[in-house]
Design a protein around this motif. Structure first.
Motif, short mmCIF file in Angstrom:
data_model
loop_
_atom_site.label_atom_id
_atom_site.label_comp_id
_atom_site.label_asym_id
_atom_site.label_seq_id
_atom_site.Cartn_x
_atom_site.Cartn_y
_atom_site.Cartn_z
N SER A 194 55.17 58.80 2.60
CA SER A 194 54.42 58.00 1.63
C SER A 194 53.08 57.54 2.20
O SER A 194 52.11 57.36 1.46
N GLN A 195 53.01 57.36 3.54
CA GLN A 195 51.73 57.01 4.16
C GLN A 195 50.78 58.21 4.11
O GLN A 195 49.57 58.05 3.92
N ALA A 199 47.16 58.20 2.26
CA ALA A 199 45.92 58.65 2.89
C ALA A 199 45.25 59.73 2.05
O ALA A 199 44.02 59.75 1.91
N GLU A 200 46.05 60.62 1.49
CA GLU A 200 45.48 61.66 0.61
C GLU A 200 44.87 61.04 -0.63
O GLU A 200 43.84 61.50 -1.13
N ASN A 201 45.48 59.95 -1.10
CA ASN A 201 44.89 59.24 -2.24
C ASN A 201 43.55 58.61 -1.89
O ASN A 201 42.72 58.36 -2.78
N PHE A 280 46.89 55.69 -11.63
CA PHE A 280 48.10 56.41 -12.01
C PHE A 280 48.24 57.70 -11.21
O PHE A 280 49.33 58.05 -10.74
N ARG A 281 47.15 58.42 -11.02
CA ARG A 281 47.20 59.66 -10.23
C ARG A 281 47.71 59.36 -8.82
O ARG A 281 48.53 60.10 -8.28
N GLN A 282 47.22 58.28 -8.24
CA GLN A 282 47.63 57.91 -6.89
C GLN A 282 49.12 57.56 -6.84
O GLN A 282 49.85 58.01 -5.95
N GLY A 283 49.56 56.73 -7.79
CA GLY A 283 50.97 56.35 -7.80
C GLY A 283 51.89 57.52 -8.00
O GLY A 283 52.96 57.62 -7.37
N VAL A 289 55.43 63.11 -3.64
CA VAL A 289 55.61 63.46 -2.23
C VAL A 289 57.00 63.01 -1.76
O VAL A 289 57.71 63.76 -1.08
N ARG A 290 57.41 61.81 -2.14
CA ARG A 290 58.73 61.30 -1.75
C ARG A 290 59.85 62.14 -2.37
O ARG A 290 60.91 62.31 -1.75
#
Length: 357
Positions: A194-195, A199-201, A280-283, A289-290
């Protein structure tokens, strides 16, 4: 159901922004349960364990009044051992060590089914393989984090001496860790899924490394309780974990709805300073990913522990020196609740997921 700021003085302060309540007038009639989460960041990667069971009223319908307590794994472990919390969700390393020292802590449900901790570098980095880590500096959340031992094992597997060939420094998490990588203060960042997504966000393009050594570590983040709680409250354990399993089905089936649900329950966790569509894209990216680490392989059941995964973790911790004492892998977990936990209508959970918005 609610999220609490503290459970005793050992718990981390400064979490009031995460407090949210979905309780009802009948809460006093329900069985009180506190789940300590071994992170103080309740981002969307935790939706299956927190917001989805709360918003769907699964725990409430099971007759439970559940408090979610975000903290760190050390404080969470102590809270369970002292009786301030009944469950702790965290990586297994601290629990394995605690058990070897006589602590009556046992895993009852595996949440993440793969190794989720990795070294990463910037995509523009000349580092192309683990062998290229030689002579480089790696940033980690803390020297005591289990990912340090995992990465040292990967380095040793590549033929290097992890005590001499790499330098490890603490960089914390989030923006400060990202800044250390971007600035070149560290060449490699040791972190978790998730980290990496966070970072990608933030605009980073990263290269992730793994190895056969790391891929064997499939005893991931799990729910732990005390031995005496297993004997005294087996029905509560089943009810709590059944809702986690349902929450996982729902979050995987409808990640878009899970993100929206998470922010309704925990509005303070929604990214700020960006437009709603970007938030929203970030969340959604964090949750997707999780998802890779939550999904079942064919024939697996929600929460089930493959015995080999526990044995491999103990062997790994002995080999790296993390585990000084002896512990029987069979004492670290139980699958006694798994059949009952999985005894729900999964198709009904899928249908319920479609209604999340």
């Amino acid at each position: 159901m609610k999220s609490a700021l503290t459970v005793g003085t050992a718990f981390a302060a400064g979490l009031c922004a995460l407090a949210a309540s979905a309780g009802s007038a009948s809460a006093a009639e329900r069985q009180a349960v506190t789940i300590a989460i071994g992170t103080n960041v309740l981002d969307t990667s935790q939706a299956n364990n927190t917001s989805v069971p709360i918003a769907s009223k699964c725990w409430e319908n099971e007759g439970l009044d559940v408090t979610i307590q975000p903290t760190n794994s050390s404080a969470a472990t102590q809270a369970v051992l002292s009786g301030q919390a009944q469950f702790v969700l965290m990586g297994p390393g601290r629990a394995v060590i605690a058990r070897s020292q006589g602590a009556p802590l046992k895993a009852v449900y595996m949440n993440m089914r793969k190794n989720f901790q990795f070294p990463v570098v910037l995509a523009s980095s000349p580092i192309k393989s683990i062998a290229d880590f030689k002579g480089k500096t790696m940033g980690v959340v803390s020297y005591g984090a289990q990912l340090v031992a995992i990465i040292k094992g990967m380095v040793a597997e590549a033929g290097m001496d992890p005590q001499k060939d790499i330098t490890i420094v603490e960089t914390g998490v989030g923006a400060q860790a990202v800044a250390a990588l971007k600035s070149g203060r560290v060449d490699v960042w040791g972190t978790w899924d998730s980290q990496i997504a966070t970072a990608e966000n933030m605009g980073l393009e990263l290269r992730r490394f793994t190895s056969p050594y790391a891929e064997k570590l499939t005893f991931g983040s799990s729910y732990f309780v005390r031995d005496d709680y297993i004997k005294s409250h087996p029905e509560v354990i089943t009810k709590v974990l059944r809702c986690v399993a349902k929450g996982t089905v729902m979050a995987l089936e409808n990640p878009v709805g899970a993100v929206k649900t998470h922010w309704k329950v925990y509005p303070a966790t929604k990214p700020t300073g960006v437009a709603d569509d970007e938030a929203f894209r970030q969340g959604l990216h964090v949750l997707k990913v999780r998802a890779e680490f939550l999904e079942l392989d064919k024939g697996e059941k929600w929460g089930e522990f493959p015995p080999q995964s526990v044995s491999d973790m103990v062997a790994f911790m002995k080999a790296t020196g993390e585990l000084k004492g002896d512990v029987n892998p069979a004492d670290l977990y139980t699958n006694q609740f798994i059949d009952a936990v999985n005894a729900f209508d999964q198709q009904a959970a899928v249908q319920a997921a479609k209604a999340m918005n």
